[in-house]
Scaffold this motif. Structure first.
Motif, PDB file in Angstrom:
ATOM      1  N   THR A  72       1.583  76.338  80.768  1.00 65.72           N
ATOM      2  CA  THR A  72       1.245  75.231  81.650  1.00 65.72           C
ATOM      3  C   THR A  72       1.002  73.934  80.885  1.00 65.72           C
ATOM      4  OG1 THR A  72      -1.101  75.828  81.587  1.00 65.72           O
ATOM      5  CG2 THR A  72       0.241  76.783  83.363  1.00 65.72           C
ATOM      6  N   THR A  73       0.902  74.003  79.570  1.00 65.94           N
ATOM      7  CA  THR A  73       0.726  72.793  78.752  1.00 65.94           C
ATOM      8  C   THR A  73       1.835  72.686  77.706  1.00 65.94           C
ATOM      9  OG1 THR A  73      -0.805  73.965  77.287  1.00 65.94           O
ATOM     10  CG2 THR A  73      -1.771  72.722  79.106  1.00 65.94           C
ATOM     11  N   ALA A  74       3.046  73.011  78.100  1.00 66.28           N
ATOM     12  CA  ALA A  74       4.162  73.064  77.149  1.00 66.28           C
ATOM     13  C   ALA A  74       4.456  71.715  76.506  1.00 66.28           C
ATOM     14  CB  ALA A  74       5.418  73.586  77.854  1.00 66.28           C
ATOM     15  N   THR A  75       4.174  70.629  77.199  1.00 64.42           N
ATOM     16  CA  THR A  75       4.497  69.302  76.651  1.00 64.42           C
ATOM     17  C   THR A  75       3.268  68.576  76.115  1.00 64.42           C
ATOM     18  OG1 THR A  75       4.252  68.259  78.837  1.00 64.42           O
ATOM     19  CG2 THR A  75       6.452  69.052  78.228  1.00 64.42           C
ATOM     20  N   ALA A  76       2.201  69.321  75.843  1.00 60.94           N
ATOM     21  CA  ALA A  76       0.936  68.693  75.444  1.00 60.94           C
ATOM     22  C   ALA A  76       1.048  67.918  74.142  1.00 60.94           C
ATOM     23  CB  ALA A  76      -0.157  69.744  75.332  1.00 60.94           C
ATOM     24  N   ASP A  77       1.951  68.324  73.233  1.00 58.09           N
ATOM     25  CA  ASP A  77       2.039  67.639  71.940  1.00 58.09           C
ATOM     26  C   ASP A  77       3.112  66.556  71.905  1.00 58.09           C
ATOM     27  OD1 ASP A  77       4.224  69.328  72.006  1.00 58.09           O
ATOM     28  OD2 ASP A  77       4.060  69.938  69.900  1.00 58.09           O
ATOM     29  N   VAL A  78       3.670  66.225  73.070  1.00 62.65           N
ATOM     30  CA  VAL A  78       4.606  65.105  73.135  1.00 62.65           C
ATOM     31  C   VAL A  78       3.795  63.825  73.305  1.00 62.65           C
ATOM     32  CG1 VAL A  78       6.511  64.057  74.402  1.00 62.65           C
ATOM     33  CG2 VAL A  78       6.398  66.541  74.157  1.00 62.65           C
ATOM     34  N   ASN A  79       4.119  62.819  72.537  1.00 64.89           N
ATOM     35  CA  ASN A  79       3.413  61.550  72.598  1.00 64.89           C
ATOM     36  C   ASN A  79       3.351  61.041  74.039  1.00 64.89           C
ATOM     37  OD1 ASN A  79       3.470  58.419  72.527  1.00 64.89           O
ATOM     38  ND2 ASN A  79       2.736  59.014  70.491  1.00 64.89           N
ATOM     39  N   ARG A  80       2.162  60.601  74.457  1.00 66.92           N
ATOM     40  CA  ARG A  80       1.972  60.159  75.835  1.00 66.92           C
ATOM     41  C   ARG A  80       2.903  58.993  76.185  1.00 66.92           C
ATOM     42  NH1 ARG A  80      -3.149  60.044  75.848  1.00 66.92           N
ATOM     43  NH2 ARG A  80      -3.458  61.990  76.976  1.00 66.92           N
ATOM     44  N   GLU A  81       3.124  58.083  75.252  1.00 66.60           N
ATOM     45  CA  GLU A  81       4.012  56.954  75.516  1.00 66.60           C
ATOM     46  C   GLU A  81       5.444  57.421  75.738  1.00 66.60           C
ATOM     47  OE1 GLU A  81       1.687  56.969  73.131  1.00 66.60           O
ATOM     48  OE2 GLU A  81       0.335  55.581  74.169  1.00 66.60           O
ATOM     49  N   THR A  82       5.832  58.495  75.037  1.00 66.31           N
ATOM     50  CA  THR A  82       7.177  59.039  75.229  1.00 66.31           C
ATOM     51  C   THR A  82       7.322  59.622  76.629  1.00 66.31           C
ATOM     52  OG1 THR A  82       7.366  59.568  72.871  1.00 66.31           O
ATOM     53  CG2 THR A  82       8.859  60.723  74.372  1.00 66.31           C
ATOM     54  N   ARG A  83       6.324  60.383  77.063  1.00 68.46           N
ATOM     55  CA  ARG A  83       6.373  60.956  78.407  1.00 68.46           C
ATOM     56  C   ARG A  83       6.402  59.854  79.467  1.00 68.46           C
ATOM     57  NH1 ARG A  83       2.321  64.627  76.263  1.00 68.46           N
ATOM     58  NH2 ARG A  83       0.696  63.571  77.471  1.00 68.46           N
ATOM     59  N   GLN A  84       5.615  58.820  79.231  1.00 68.85           N
ATOM     60  CA  GLN A  84       5.540  57.721  80.184  1.00 68.85           C
ATOM     61  C   GLN A  84       6.875  56.979  80.269  1.00 68.85           C
ATOM     62  OE1 GLN A  84       2.756  54.256  79.471  1.00 68.85           O
ATOM     63  NE2 GLN A  84       1.550  55.392  80.971  1.00 68.85           N
ATOM     64  N   ALA A  85       7.486  56.720  79.108  1.00 70.53           N
ATOM     65  CA  ALA A  85       8.779  56.029  79.091  1.00 70.53           C
ATOM     66  C   ALA A  85       9.854  56.859  79.776  1.00 70.53           C
ATOM     67  CB  ALA A  85       9.187  55.727  77.651  1.00 70.53           C
ATOM     68  N   TYR A  86       9.817  58.162  79.568  1.00 73.13           N
ATOM     69  CA  TYR A  86      10.793  59.053  80.204  1.00 73.13           C
ATOM     70  C   TYR A  86      10.633  59.026  81.723  1.00 73.13           C
ATOM     71  CZ  TYR A  86      13.424  63.380  81.076  1.00 73.13           C
ATOM     72  OH  TYR A  86      14.330  64.303  81.527  1.00 73.13           O
ATOM     73  N   ALA A  87       9.389  59.054  82.188  1.00 73.81           N
ATOM     74  CA  ALA A  87       9.143  59.011  83.634  1.00 73.81           C
ATOM     75  C   ALA A  87       9.637  57.704  84.242  1.00 73.81           C
ATOM     76  CB  ALA A  87       7.654  59.193  83.906  1.00 73.81           C
ATOM     77  N   LYS A  88       9.408  56.603  83.566  1.00 73.78           N
ATOM     78  CA  LYS A  88       9.869  55.309  84.071  1.00 73.78           C
ATOM     79  C   LYS A  88      11.392  55.252  84.128  1.00 73.78           C
ATOM     80  CE  LYS A  88       5.965  52.435  82.582  1.00 73.78           C
ATOM     81  NZ  LYS A  88       5.535  51.312  81.700  1.00 73.78           N
ATOM     82  N   ALA A  89      12.051  55.771  83.079  1.00 74.97           N
ATOM     83  CA  ALA A  89      13.506  55.719  83.020  1.00 74.97           C
ATOM     84  C   ALA A  89      14.163  56.544  84.116  1.00 74.97           C
ATOM     85  CB  ALA A  89      13.991  56.186  81.651  1.00 74.97           C
ATOM     86  N   ARG A  90      13.480  57.573  84.594  1.00 72.59           N
ATOM     87  CA  ARG A  90      14.058  58.470  85.586  1.00 72.59           C
ATOM     88  C   ARG A  90      13.608  58.145  87.009  1.00 72.59           C
ATOM     89  NH1 ARG A  90      16.624  62.811  83.758  1.00 72.59           N
ATOM     90  NH2 ARG A  90      16.070  64.071  85.573  1.00 72.59           N
ATOM     91  N   LYS A  91      13.113  56.964  87.215  1.00 72.79           N
ATOM     92  CA  LYS A  91      12.645  56.599  88.550  1.00 72.79           C
ATOM     93  C   LYS A  91      13.763  56.710  89.578  1.00 72.79           C
ATOM     94  CE  LYS A  91      10.299  52.965  91.145  1.00 72.79           C
ATOM     95  NZ  LYS A  91       9.696  51.601  91.103  1.00 72.79           N
ATOM     96  N   GLY A  92      14.995  56.282  89.221  1.00 74.43           N
ATOM     97  CA  GLY A  92      16.114  56.375  90.151  1.00 74.43           C
ATOM     98  C   GLY A  92      16.469  57.809  90.501  1.00 74.43           C
ATOM     99  N   VAL A  93      16.389  58.700  89.507  1.00 73.83           N
ATOM    100  CA  VAL A  93      16.637  60.127  89.756  1.00 73.83           C
ATOM    101  C   VAL A  93      15.584  60.674  90.709  1.00 73.83           C
ATOM    102  CG1 VAL A  93      16.769  62.413  88.697  1.00 73.83           C
ATOM    103  CG2 VAL A  93      17.726  60.426  87.504  1.00 73.83           C
ATOM    104  N   ARG A  94      14.337  60.292  90.455  1.00 76.96           N
ATOM    105  CA  ARG A  94      13.241  60.748  91.317  1.00 76.96           C
ATOM    106  C   ARG A  94      13.426  60.264  92.746  1.00 76.96           C
ATOM    107  NH1 ARG A  94       9.861  59.528  87.963  1.00 76.96           N
ATOM    108  NH2 ARG A  94       9.310  57.429  88.628  1.00 76.96           N
TER     109      ARG A  94
END
Length: 373
Positions: free
Chosen positions: A101-123
């Motif tokens: 349930t915490t598989a992405t815990a060691d990914v930099n928070r800014e990286t996760r945030q940038a990925y979420a923003k980039a995929r807004k159209g997909v969402r």
């Protein structure tokens, strides 16, 4: 196969997603949700749907994000292939149940945030389908919930295998109150924590009777809440139900609102993760949802928002995106790349008012036995 798995699949395909012959359905299956994925595929085949399957793996997502992070690369806005999959689909079924349930815990928070923003159209394309999200009971989720595996299976099926038509009728009463109302006020009193006294406008909004079916503009299984899109929020609220935000444990959140916006916040643990959410974009500091839990088949907190926010005796507020189903046609609600729910227990020393009239006291609605006691 446990017969309850097939029952779960039937509820998902028939009641929740309302799949019809010829529908193009995208099914995302997490690593340990294979058994439910098989049952859903069988049910879709029986109904004459066309199926495309995706592997919904948090471990694969971690590997991709860590690789991108190591190269310092930016993410392409609106990936065309992913967007096209959902633009041509009638329905999207997400079956959760990963190994960690915490598989992405060691990914930099800014990286996760940038990925979420980039995929807004997909969402956005995905949310334009008849989408439904559910989970298969797995050992990792049982561990997160602090339960034995067999105990957790029983918990999940008690929440999922409900008489949804009967619950929909009960929740319709709450929907009617919110639809007719202009203002909601929530008050709770705490001995060793900040009190809650928060008001918000709901004038002109349409509440959703979230009865676990797209026919009700409801997209989670289990569900069992009535929600709307508030605005003009004033006051303060204390969320005493622990949660995981952005792979981080967050506990005892305190938010202060002025002119509809969060102007101060704190958390006993996870304050940095909370700050990251609130700093995502301007809309992340405004409310996108007020939800009232009404599924009494959910009888304990499990650190899973899919279940916890639907539990009876709870109210939740989400910062970020507002759902279009709650908005008048042609009107844009709060816009954000995030939608993060936070929950408060209203089972004791609490009240929920709509336009000054008491609707719920100490977790009991005014149409339920015991309200006048």
């Amino acid at each position: 196969m446990d017969e309850r798995v097939r029952e779960h699949a039937a509820v998902l395909v028939d009641w929740s997603a309302r799949i019809e012959t010829g529908d193009d359905v995208v099914v995302s299956v997490a690593e340990d949700a294979h058994e439910l994925g098989v049952a859903v595929a069988e049910a879709l085949g029986e109904r004459g749907a066309n199926v495309t399957t995706l592997y919904g793996s948090d471990e694969l997502s971690r590997a991709y994000l860590k690789g991108a992070e190591s190269e310092g690369r930016d993410f392409d806005d609106d990936p065309a292939v992913d967007r096209a999959i959902f633009e041509t689909a009638d329905a999207y079924l997400r079956i959760g149940g990963g190994r960690n349930t915490t598989a992405t815990a060691d990914v930099n928070r800014e990286t996760r945030q940038a990925y979420a923003k980039a995929r807004k159209g997909v969402r956005e394309a995905r949310m334009d389908t008849d989408w439904v999200s559910t989970v298969h009971p797995t050992r990792s989720l049982a561990q997160q919930a602090g339960m034995a595996y067999e105990e957790y299976q029983e918990f999940v099926y008690n929440a999922v295998l409900r008489d949804w038509e009967a619950l929909a009728e009960e929740m319709a009463e709450m929907k009617a109150i919110l639809d007719a109302g202009d203002e909601v006020r929530i008050v709770t009193e705490r001995d060793e924590a900040p009190d809650t006294d928060v008001s918000m406008s709901i004038a002109g909004r349409t509440a959703v009777n979230s009865a676990a079916s797209v026919a009700y503009d409801s997209h989670n299984l289990p569900s069992g809440e009535v929600f709307t899109a508030p605005y003009a929020t004033e006051g303060e609220v204390f969320f005493d139900v622990p949660m995981t935000i952005d792979a981080t444990r967050v506990r005892d959140v305190h938010l202060v609102f002025e002119d509809g916006e969060v102007v101060d916040f704190d958390a006993e643990t996870g304050a940095e993760a909370l700050a990251s959410v609130l700093d995502t974009d301007p809309g992340a500091r405004r409310l996108g949802e007020l939800g009232i839990g009404m599924n009494r088949g959910i009888d304990r907190f499990t650190d899973s928002i899919l279940f916890d926010e639907k539990m009876g005796d709870t109210v939740h507020l989400a910062v970020g995106r507002a759902y279009d189903a709650c908005l008048p046609e042609g009107e844009s609600g709060n816009d954000s790349a995030v939608h993060v729910d936070m929950i408060t227990d209203v089972s004791e020393r609490s009240r929920l008012e709509v336009d000054g009239e008491l609707v719920q006291r100490d977790g009991t609605f005014r149409w339920e036995d015991g309200f006048d006691d």
